[in-house]
Design an enzyme around this catalytic site. Structure first.
Site, PDB file in Angstrom:
ATOM      1  N   ARG A  75      27.586  18.409   7.320  1.00 10.83           N
ATOM      2  CA  ARG A  75      27.130  18.088   5.652  1.00 10.83           C
ATOM      3  C   ARG A  75      27.985  19.099   5.063  1.00 10.83           C
ATOM      4  O   ARG A  75      28.345  19.167   3.744  1.00 10.83           O
ATOM      5  CB  ARG A  75      25.667  18.321   5.402  1.00 10.83           C
ATOM      6  N   GLN A  76      28.539  20.013   5.505  1.00  7.03           N
ATOM      7  CA  GLN A  76      29.146  21.219   4.939  1.00  7.03           C
ATOM      8  C   GLN A  76      30.665  20.613   5.073  1.00  7.03           C
ATOM      9  O   GLN A  76      31.622  21.392   5.776  1.00  7.03           O
ATOM     10  CB  GLN A  76      28.997  22.635   5.406  1.00  7.03           C
TER      11      GLN A  76
ATOM     12  N   HIS B 183      28.210  12.056   8.840  1.00  6.15           N
ATOM     13  CA  HIS B 183      27.754  12.447   7.269  1.00  6.15           C
ATOM     14  C   HIS B 183      28.471  11.670   6.515  1.00  6.15           C
ATOM     15  O   HIS B 183      28.139  10.821   5.671  1.00  6.15           O
ATOM     16  CB  HIS B 183      27.572  13.869   7.146  1.00  6.15           C
TER      17      HIS B 183
ATOM     18  N   LYS C 286      19.146  10.235  -6.358  1.00  6.19           N
ATOM     19  CA  LYS C 286      18.569  11.371  -5.486  1.00  6.19           C
ATOM     20  C   LYS C 286      18.955  12.780  -6.146  1.00  6.19           C
ATOM     21  O   LYS C 286      20.045  12.819  -6.302  1.00  6.19           O
ATOM     22  CB  LYS C 286      18.626  11.680  -4.120  1.00  6.19           C
TER      23      LYS C 286
ATOM     24  N   ARG D  86      18.462  17.161  -5.929  1.00  7.23           N
ATOM     25  CA  ARG D  86      17.914  18.270  -5.382  1.00  7.23           C
ATOM     26  C   ARG D  86      17.716  19.394  -6.478  1.00  7.23           C
ATOM     27  O   ARG D  86      18.484  19.356  -7.197  1.00  7.23           O
ATOM     28  CB  ARG D  86      18.966  18.987  -4.234  1.00  7.23           C
TER      29      ARG D  86
ATOM     30  N   ASP E 185      19.446   6.219   6.016  1.00  7.21           N
ATOM     31  CA  ASP E 185      20.114   7.611   5.767  1.00  7.21           C
ATOM     32  C   ASP E 185      20.928   7.735   7.101  1.00  7.21           C
ATOM     33  O   ASP E 185      20.598   7.201   8.026  1.00  7.21           O
ATOM     34  CB  ASP E 185      19.272   8.350   5.246  1.00  7.21           C
TER      35      ASP E 185
ATOM     36  N   ASP F 176      16.347  15.294   7.874  1.00  5.52           N
ATOM     37  CA  ASP F 176      16.145  16.527   8.466  1.00  5.52           C
ATOM     38  C   ASP F 176      14.908  17.277   8.011  1.00  5.52           C
ATOM     39  O   ASP F 176      13.769  16.942   9.103  1.00  5.52           O
ATOM     40  CB  ASP F 176      17.279  17.365   7.653  1.00  5.52           C
ATOM     41  N   THR F 177      14.706  17.886   7.023  1.00  7.09           N
ATOM     42  CA  THR F 177      13.137  18.275   6.666  1.00  7.09           C
ATOM     43  C   THR F 177      12.406  16.958   6.287  1.00  7.09           C
ATOM     44  O   THR F 177      11.266  17.321   6.185  1.00  7.09           O
ATOM     45  CB  THR F 177      13.365  19.241   5.461  1.00  7.09           C
TER      46      THR F 177
END
Ligand code: R5P
Length: 336
Positions: free
Chosen positions: A99-100, A134, A201, A203, A230, A234-235
């Site tokens: 993701r980074q 990702h 979405k 954040r 997706d 994750d969380t």
């Protein structure tokens, strides 16, 4: 002589199942031993001779933490190279740090690129096999061969079977704009359809895992069942917020579907599993991140985990056979 399959500690179950499927094709299982020192350093040792052999190393880049897992991978690669293995193919069903993948703010690293540089520093590493990165551009961080298998190959047949081929009641939705291509691909594997829904979405700006889902575009979900597709849970923040919005728009049942079930605790006082269960989620993921039998039993009321040994055995076989084709494993019907 044969091709050797090896695994780091958390992947022995998957790797031995893959090896069992390939035992008639000249594949052999080679043990690796890990010594853990009181200082937390780790030392791998290959217990079988692999001199001059092609090797497939199965590894979880999540266990026990992504950072420890990366060191363990680099050391195991080094052990294989120093054992004179001819080549190393890494089977990394889930790759952390992807993701980074860009500088999304000033003065930050491109961590996915750093990980690629570390892995490629060992010249014996010739190929990576993974699932649902990702984003597709990650392949460009690597100069070695990089096979990215869509999780849909395993996830779509599950829904075809569940809905007994009558899929007209099911709407496929991406929880954000970034995942549109992935969700459309899943829809293609499901029944060749092109139309999907997309949610907006956002954040919150404080780097927390608070997610706000603002709107929906696409076919009506009223009185429909929804596959919310997706790359990872994750969380659980993204998927819970999108599910709540879909129920608000009239959806019946919502399935949270992803290749990777990471399930990181969102806060100190609650686990992701408790949070997802409390929110009434029904999730379907593949086993890219290994879990114990006990874990699966404790969570079977809300979580379905689909096995990968058959798919990965085919991937290993195709990539080790001259003229083999890994893309044949994920070709959609009516395409070449
Ligand atoms: C984000 O771009 C990813 O595709 C996932 O939607 C996200 O990482 C899931 O994280 P969480 O479950 O913590 O919201």
């Amino acid at each position: 002589m044969g091709i050797h399959i090896l695994a780091t500690e958390h992947m022995t179950d998957l790797a031995s199942k893959v090896c069992e499927r390939l035992k008639d094709k000249n594949f052999l299982y080679a043990e690796v031993e890990y010594v853990h020192f009181p200082s937390q350093e780790v030392k791998p040792r290959i217990l079988t001779t692999v001199r001059g052999e092609h090797t497939y190393l199965f590894h979880s880049l999540h266990h026990p933490t992504p950072n420890d897992a990366m060191i363990k991978l680099l050391l195991t690669n080094d052990a294989l190279a120093r054992s004179s293995a001819e080549s190393i193919t890494l089977v990394l069903p889930y790759m952390s740090y992807l993701r980074q993948d860009r500088k999304d703010e000033s003065r930050v690293p491109i961590s996915a690129r750093v990980m690629a540089n570390l892995i490629e520093a060992n010249p014996k590493v010739k190929k990576i096999i993974t699932l649902d990165t990702h984003c597709d551009q990650i392949q460009g961080f690597y100069d070695i061969s990089f096979d990215n298998i869509p999780g849909s190959v395993v996830l779509a047949p599950y829904f075809q079977k569940k809905y007994n081929q009558d899929l007209s009641d099911l709407v496929v939705v991406s929880p954000d704009y970034g995942g549109t291509k992935r969700a459309r691909d899943f829809a293609g594997y499901l029944d060749g359809r092109d139309e999907i829904g997309v949610m907006e979405k956002r954040r919150s700006g404080d780097r927390s895992n608070k997610v706000e889902t603002l709107g929906y575009q696409g076919p009506s979900v009223e009185e429909k069942n929804v596959v919310l597709y997706d790359d990872m849970i994750d969380t659980g923040g993204s998927i819970i917020s999108a599910t709540q919005a879909l129920h608000h728009f009239g959806a019946k049942k919502v399935y949270a579907v992803a290749a990777h079930g990471i399930f990181s605790p969102p806060q100190v006082d609650i686990t992701a599993e408790e949070r997802l269960r409390k929110a009434g989620m029904q999730a379907v993921v593949t086993k890219t991140i290994p879990r114990s039998e006990q874990y699966q039993q404790e969570n079977e009321d809300w979580l379905t985990m689909l096995p990968l040994d058959e798919l990965l055995a085919k991937a290993v076989l195709e990539t080790s056979t001259p003229g083999g084709s890994i893309s044949s494993l994920f070709r959609k019907k009516n395409t070449t």
